[in-house]
Structure formats: C-alpha cells, structure tokens
Motif scaffolding. Structure first.
Motif, PDB file in Angstrom:
ATOM      1  N   SER A  26       1.141  -4.586  -1.508  1.00 17.24           N
ATOM      2  CA  SER A  26       1.889  -5.667  -2.216  1.00 17.24           C
ATOM      3  C   SER A  26       3.071  -6.231  -1.380  1.00 17.24           C
ATOM      4  CB  SER A  26       2.131  -5.457  -3.727  1.00 17.24           C
ATOM      5  OG  SER A  26       3.078  -4.219  -3.704  1.00 17.24           O
ATOM      6  N   GLU A  27       3.657  -7.213  -1.792  1.00 21.45           N
ATOM      7  CA  GLU A  27       4.712  -7.734  -1.372  1.00 21.45           C
ATOM      8  C   GLU A  27       5.861  -6.988  -2.235  1.00 21.45           C
ATOM      9  OE1 GLU A  27       5.291 -11.866  -1.883  1.00 21.45           O
ATOM     10  OE2 GLU A  27       3.531 -12.353  -0.432  1.00 21.45           O
ATOM     11  N   MET A  28       7.313  -7.014  -1.367  1.00 26.12           N
ATOM     12  CA  MET A  28       8.387  -6.648  -2.153  1.00 26.12           C
ATOM     13  C   MET A  28       8.678  -6.970  -3.382  1.00 26.12           C
ATOM     14  SD  MET A  28      10.307  -3.801  -0.080  1.00 26.12           S
ATOM     15  CE  MET A  28      11.012  -4.849   1.348  1.00 26.12           C
ATOM     16  N   GLN A  29       8.868  -6.174  -4.204  1.00 27.09           N
ATOM     17  CA  GLN A  29       9.297  -6.726  -5.519  1.00 27.09           C
ATOM     18  C   GLN A  29      10.359  -5.790  -6.307  1.00 27.09           C
ATOM     19  OE1 GLN A  29       6.673  -5.942  -8.900  1.00 27.09           O
ATOM     20  NE2 GLN A  29       5.188  -4.985  -7.765  1.00 27.09           N
ATOM     21  N   THR A  52       7.128  -1.281  -3.000  1.00 24.27           N
ATOM     22  CA  THR A  52       5.854  -1.814  -2.693  1.00 24.27           C
ATOM     23  C   THR A  52       4.982  -1.166  -3.170  1.00 24.27           C
ATOM     24  OG1 THR A  52       5.751  -0.880  -0.475  1.00 24.27           O
ATOM     25  CG2 THR A  52       6.723  -3.103  -0.587  1.00 24.27           C
ATOM     26  N   GLN A  53       3.470  -1.562  -3.174  1.00 29.34           N
ATOM     27  CA  GLN A  53       2.373  -0.703  -3.759  1.00 29.34           C
ATOM     28  C   GLN A  53       1.134  -0.794  -2.874  1.00 29.34           C
ATOM     29  OE1 GLN A  53       2.518  -2.176  -7.943  1.00 29.34           O
ATOM     30  NE2 GLN A  53       3.279  -0.211  -8.490  1.00 29.34           N
ATOM     31  N   ASN A  54       0.600   0.359  -2.590  1.00 29.70           N
ATOM     32  CA  ASN A  54      -0.566   0.532  -2.136  1.00 29.70           C
ATOM     33  C   ASN A  54      -1.856   0.376  -2.912  1.00 29.70           C
ATOM     34  OD1 ASN A  54       1.171   1.621  -0.042  1.00 29.70           O
ATOM     35  ND2 ASN A  54      -0.475   1.029   1.006  1.00 29.70           N
ATOM     36  N   ARG A  55      -2.753  -0.190  -2.907  1.00 28.81           N
ATOM     37  CA  ARG A  55      -3.931  -0.512  -3.793  1.00 28.81           C
ATOM     38  C   ARG A  55      -5.176  -0.479  -3.428  1.00 28.81           C
ATOM     39  NH1 ARG A  55      -1.934  -6.492  -4.927  1.00 28.81           N
ATOM     40  NH2 ARG A  55      -1.997  -6.207  -2.962  1.00 28.81           N
ATOM     41  N   LYS A  56      -6.114  -0.228  -4.418  1.00 30.28           N
ATOM     42  CA  LYS A  56      -7.713  -0.161  -3.608  1.00 30.28           C
ATOM     43  C   LYS A  56      -8.323  -0.358  -5.009  1.00 30.28           C
ATOM     44  CE  LYS A  56      -9.971   3.398  -3.204  1.00 30.28           C
ATOM     45  NZ  LYS A  56     -10.498   4.579  -2.582  1.00 30.28           N
ATOM     46  N   ILE A  57      -9.517  -0.995  -4.653  1.00 30.57           N
ATOM     47  CA  ILE A  57     -10.672  -1.209  -5.737  1.00 30.57           C
ATOM     48  C   ILE A  57     -11.386  -0.085  -6.117  1.00 30.57           C
ATOM     49  CG2 ILE A  57     -12.474  -3.069  -6.150  1.00 30.57           C
ATOM     50  CD1 ILE A  57     -11.499  -4.322  -4.002  1.00 30.57           C
ATOM     51  N   ASP A  58     -11.589   0.382  -7.303  1.00 28.91           N
ATOM     52  CA  ASP A  58     -12.293   1.232  -7.956  1.00 28.91           C
ATOM     53  C   ASP A  58     -13.827   1.098  -8.017  1.00 28.91           C
ATOM     54  OD1 ASP A  58     -12.556   0.159 -10.336  1.00 28.91           O
ATOM     55  OD2 ASP A  58     -11.409   1.331 -11.336  1.00 28.91           O
ATOM     56  N   ASN A  97     -15.594   0.189 -10.343  1.00 30.96           N
ATOM     57  CA  ASN A  97     -15.938  -0.737 -11.453  1.00 30.96           C
ATOM     58  C   ASN A  97     -15.365  -2.141 -11.234  1.00 30.96           C
ATOM     59  OD1 ASN A  97     -17.178   1.034 -13.268  1.00 30.96           O
ATOM     60  ND2 ASN A  97     -15.354   1.849 -13.662  1.00 30.96           N
ATOM     61  N   GLY A  98     -14.761  -2.311  -9.944  1.00 28.99           N
ATOM     62  CA  GLY A  98     -14.026  -3.589  -9.382  1.00 28.99           C
ATOM     63  C   GLY A  98     -12.815  -3.763  -9.812  1.00 28.99           C
ATOM     64  N   GLN A  99     -12.166  -2.804 -10.402  1.00 26.76           N
ATOM     65  CA  GLN A  99     -10.806  -2.776 -10.772  1.00 26.76           C
ATOM     66  C   GLN A  99      -9.616  -2.411  -9.761  1.00 26.76           C
ATOM     67  OE1 GLN A  99     -10.165  -4.465 -13.947  1.00 26.76           O
ATOM     68  NE2 GLN A  99     -12.638  -4.531 -13.944  1.00 26.76           N
ATOM     69  N   ILE A 100      -8.535  -3.177  -9.713  1.00 28.50           N
ATOM     70  CA  ILE A 100      -7.466  -2.804  -8.797  1.00 28.50           C
ATOM     71  C   ILE A 100      -6.705  -1.705  -9.321  1.00 28.50           C
ATOM     72  CG2 ILE A 100      -5.362  -3.602  -7.559  1.00 28.50           C
ATOM     73  CD1 ILE A 100      -6.522  -6.491  -7.321  1.00 28.50           C
ATOM     74  N   LYS A 101      -6.543  -0.681  -8.755  1.00 28.86           N
ATOM     75  CA  LYS A 101      -5.705   0.607  -8.949  1.00 28.86           C
ATOM     76  C   LYS A 101      -4.624   0.742  -7.965  1.00 28.86           C
ATOM     77  CE  LYS A 101      -8.474   1.501 -12.304  1.00 28.86           C
ATOM     78  NZ  LYS A 101      -7.974   1.712 -14.059  1.00 28.86           N
ATOM     79  N   ILE A 102      -3.484   1.374  -8.610  1.00 26.22           N
ATOM     80  CA  ILE A 102      -2.383   1.504  -7.447  1.00 26.22           C
ATOM     81  C   ILE A 102      -2.767   3.246  -6.968  1.00 26.22           C
ATOM     82  CG2 ILE A 102       0.128   1.789  -7.431  1.00 26.22           C
ATOM     83  CD1 ILE A 102      -0.874  -1.048  -8.078  1.00 26.22           C
ATOM     84  N   ILE A 103      -2.473   3.336  -5.743  1.00 25.37           N
ATOM     85  CA  ILE A 103      -2.722   4.569  -5.224  1.00 25.37           C
ATOM     86  C   ILE A 103      -1.472   5.118  -4.623  1.00 25.37           C
ATOM     87  CG2 ILE A 103      -5.102   4.319  -4.892  1.00 25.37           C
ATOM     88  CD1 ILE A 103      -4.505   3.517  -1.827  1.00 25.37           C
ATOM     89  N   LYS A 104      -0.510   4.270  -4.403  1.00 23.63           N
ATOM     90  CA  LYS A 104       0.790   4.719  -4.126  1.00 23.63           C
ATOM     91  C   LYS A 104       2.049   3.692  -4.137  1.00 23.63           C
ATOM     92  CE  LYS A 104       1.100   7.132  -0.087  1.00 23.63           C
ATOM     93  NZ  LYS A 104       1.037   7.392   1.488  1.00 23.63           N
ATOM     94  N   THR A 105       3.044   4.318  -4.559  1.00 28.93           N
ATOM     95  CA  THR A 105       4.387   3.441  -4.912  1.00 28.93           C
ATOM     96  C   THR A 105       5.539   3.760  -4.008  1.00 28.93           C
ATOM     97  OG1 THR A 105       3.709   2.907  -6.999  1.00 28.93           O
ATOM     98  CG2 THR A 105       5.899   2.478  -6.565  1.00 28.93           C
ATOM     99  N   LYS A 106       5.951   2.840  -3.277  1.00 29.25           N
ATOM    100  CA  LYS A 106       7.156   3.486  -2.317  1.00 29.25           C
ATOM    101  C   LYS A 106       8.476   2.549  -2.728  1.00 29.25           C
ATOM    102  CE  LYS A 106       3.775   3.256   1.427  1.00 29.25           C
ATOM    103  NZ  LYS A 106       3.211   2.628   2.519  1.00 29.25           N
ATOM    104  N   LYS A 127      11.594   1.262  -1.414  1.00 31.99           N
ATOM    105  CA  LYS A 127      12.018   0.825  -0.008  1.00 31.99           C
ATOM    106  C   LYS A 127      13.771   0.829  -0.175  1.00 31.99           C
ATOM    107  CE  LYS A 127       8.057  -0.215   1.941  1.00 31.99           C
ATOM    108  NZ  LYS A 127       7.646   0.487   3.236  1.00 31.99           N
ATOM    109  N   LEU A 128      14.212   0.375  -1.301  1.00 26.41           N
ATOM    110  CA  LEU A 128      15.750   0.205  -1.350  1.00 26.41           C
ATOM    111  C   LEU A 128      16.021   0.484  -2.818  1.00 26.41           C
ATOM    112  CD1 LEU A 128      18.604  -0.653  -0.119  1.00 26.41           C
ATOM    113  CD2 LEU A 128      17.778  -3.150  -0.398  1.00 26.41           C
ATOM    114  N   VAL A 129      17.072   0.956  -3.113  1.00 30.51           N
ATOM    115  CA  VAL A 129      17.903   1.464  -4.465  1.00 30.51           C
ATOM    116  C   VAL A 129      18.939   0.367  -4.462  1.00 30.51           C
ATOM    117  CG1 VAL A 129      18.902   2.594  -6.162  1.00 30.51           C
ATOM    118  CG2 VAL A 129      17.050   3.465  -4.945  1.00 30.51           C
ATOM    119  N   ILE A 130      18.793  -0.740  -5.354  1.00 31.79           N
ATOM    120  CA  ILE A 130      19.791  -1.657  -5.308  1.00 31.79           C
ATOM    121  C   ILE A 130      20.953  -1.329  -6.123  1.00 31.79           C
ATOM    122  CG2 ILE A 130      20.259  -4.107  -6.099  1.00 31.79           C
ATOM    123  CD1 ILE A 130      17.312  -4.705  -5.532  1.00 31.79           C
TER     124      ILE A 130
END
Length: 305
Positions: free
Chosen positions: A201-204, A262-268, A270-279, A281-284
C-alpha cells in the motif's frame, strides 16, 4: 455491429480421453468460482441476476447456465460480458495491477459515473453493440475480484490433467449465438495470477496506540492498537527505535505514535483483502500522557510536506 440476444452460456470441458466423467470435487470448485464471477459481474454493473443450472450433457462435459434478469437486454449484456471475460487472454497477467486494487468494487466516484453514463438499465436491443460490450468488459476487468476468481477457475482446470480445452458459447434458449470461444490448455496459464499477494500500500499517516514496544535489539515485532484492532508491526524507524531501546523517553501505558506506515496485503480464500504485515517507516510524533513530541525526522517530513 449489434449483439444478438442471449440468455444462456454453454461451458464445455474437453477431455483428453473419450470418457465423460468429471471429478466431483474439481467440478464443484469450478462451479464455485464461476458462480462468483457471474454474481460479481451483475453486482458491479448494478443489475439484478438469477442464475439457474441445467442438467449437464456428454461430449467431454457440457453444462448450461441460464440467466434471468429484469429484462432480456440486461441479460444479453451480462452473458456477452461473461463470455469475453472467460475467454479473452489478459493483456496484463500474473499480478493484479494497482488500478484493479483501487477499484475494489468500482465504488469510487469516477467509475460509478462511467457506469451511470452507460444507462445499462434502460438500453434497447439496438443499443447493445460490440463497442458497448468491450467498454463494459474493460470496466469489469478493473474489479480485482472478477480477475482473481477467473484466475482460480483456470488454476483448478489446469491442475486437472484430463482437461485439454475449455470453451464458452452464448445461447438464446436452445439456439447457439455467435462463435464458440475456445481456450486451449497451453493458454490456461495466461489467466492465472502468480501470487495472491497485492502491491504494498502507499504510505499513509496512522495513529498507533502502543501496547508492547520492543526494548531489545533484533527483528522483533511491536504491538499496538490500530483501527480498533491489535496489530503486530515492524518498526523501521531506527532513530525512534534507538530512543526507546536506550531509555531516552519515558514509556508508560499511554503512548500514541503518529507515523507513516505501509501495509502488505493478500487475498484470502474468500476473496477478501487481508493485512499480513504493517511497517512503520517513520514516526512523525509521539504523545505521552497527552503531551506531543515531534521527532527530528518527523519535523523534516512536516517541513517538506
């Protein structure tokens, strides 16, 4: 050129031997993916649809699906689009594009407006031509669920060695319409996605309520509360991590960080998007007992922003 009416689709599985038996488990798995494609197409186009199965026939293995909608023109649109989706070799394959992910169910305003401009619920028979159907198929191809379900279908028939060809053809009741669309076994792989993982995912910016920071060096995951859920995440801001591990900030149970993630995601399955890793990047900035502290890197980020 106008598209002829149709209300059924014939699916033909060609076997490498002369038998007509179809492994029940494989067949049911294929049916599951096909039914999901049928209903996702109708849902995306905001058209109501009832699907009925008819008794299979021999000749390899042939089955018919009959579609019932609010009017014959809508049914023709759905059947024509499905026939192309099942048979047209993807231009881009192997991985879902970012555009397909962003258009999860074509819910964004732009795509909804494009659908409205097509006036699918009020079209007459003479309005349904090849140009319209191709435009509809291109819109449907932005829905990752349809592409993912199609990939699953071809993955299933690829693993069943007896199938050497698959075809789909439109029908109006018992009369074949148009050409039989064939896909040979050597082309099955073109429809199969290489991975269930999605682009990062894009940085948020995100606020994470720390539950368990890591106080020792190493590749350990931190824990926090984010979007009403407990998550594990990788702290990649080495400067902030060093501050914590060297005791340069007083920690308690009321620490909230505002960070870029950022988050890494995959499709389970059932066709749903699941978060598999959160990173992280920077603590503001971080907040302790209601007091905000901006990090040096965070200040640079805010200045540039």
């Amino acid at each position: 050129m106008n598209i002829q009416k149709s209300n059924k689709i014939q699916l033909h599985y060609y076997f490498s031997d002369n038998s007509h038996g179809f492994d029940a488990v494989v067949r049911n798995e294929c049916e599951k993916e096909l039914l999901n494609i049928f209903h996702d197409v109708a849902k995306t186009l905001e058209l109501k649809l009832l699907v009925q199965s008819e008794p299979p026939k021999e000749g390899g293995f042939i089955e018919f699906w009959k579609f019932i909608g609010e009017n014959p023109n809508q049914v023709t649109i759905i059947v024509s689009a499905i026939a192309i989706i099942l048979s047209r070799k993807p231009v881009e394959n192997k991985k879902l594009t970012q555009l397909q992910i962003e258009n999860l169910e074509l819910e964004n305003e732009l795509k909804r407006n494009e659908l409205k401009e097509l006036h699918l619920k009020s079209l007459n028979e003479v309005d349904i031509d090849e140009k319209l159907i191709i435009k509809i198929v291109d819109l449907l191809s932005l829905n990752y669920k349809i592409i993912w379900r199609r990939s699953n279908f071809y993955k299933k028939i690829s693993s069943y060695k007896r199938i050497n060809k698959f075809s789909s053809q439109r029908f109006l009741d018992d009369v074949p319409i148009g050409n039989d669309r064939e896909v040979f076994r050597g082309d099955f792989h073109n429809f199969v996605l290489s991975s269930d993982e999605l682009p990062e995912s894009e940085m948020q910016e995100a606020k994470i309520d720390l539950i368990s920071p890591v106080l020792k060096s190493g590749n350990f995951l931190w824990k926090g509360f984010f979007n009403k859920e407990i998550i594990s995440f990788e702290m990649q801001d080495n400067s902030f991590k060093s501050m914590v591990q060297h005791g340069e900030m007083m920690l308690n149970n009321k620490v909230i960080v505002n960070a870029l993630i950022t988050q890494n995601r995959k499709i389970d399955e059932n066709g749903q998007i699941k978060i598999i890793k959160t990173k992280v990047k920077l603590v503001i900035e971080y907040n302790i007992n209601g007091v905000n502290y901006i990090t040096k890197e965070g200040q640079n980020y805010l200045d540039n922003k």
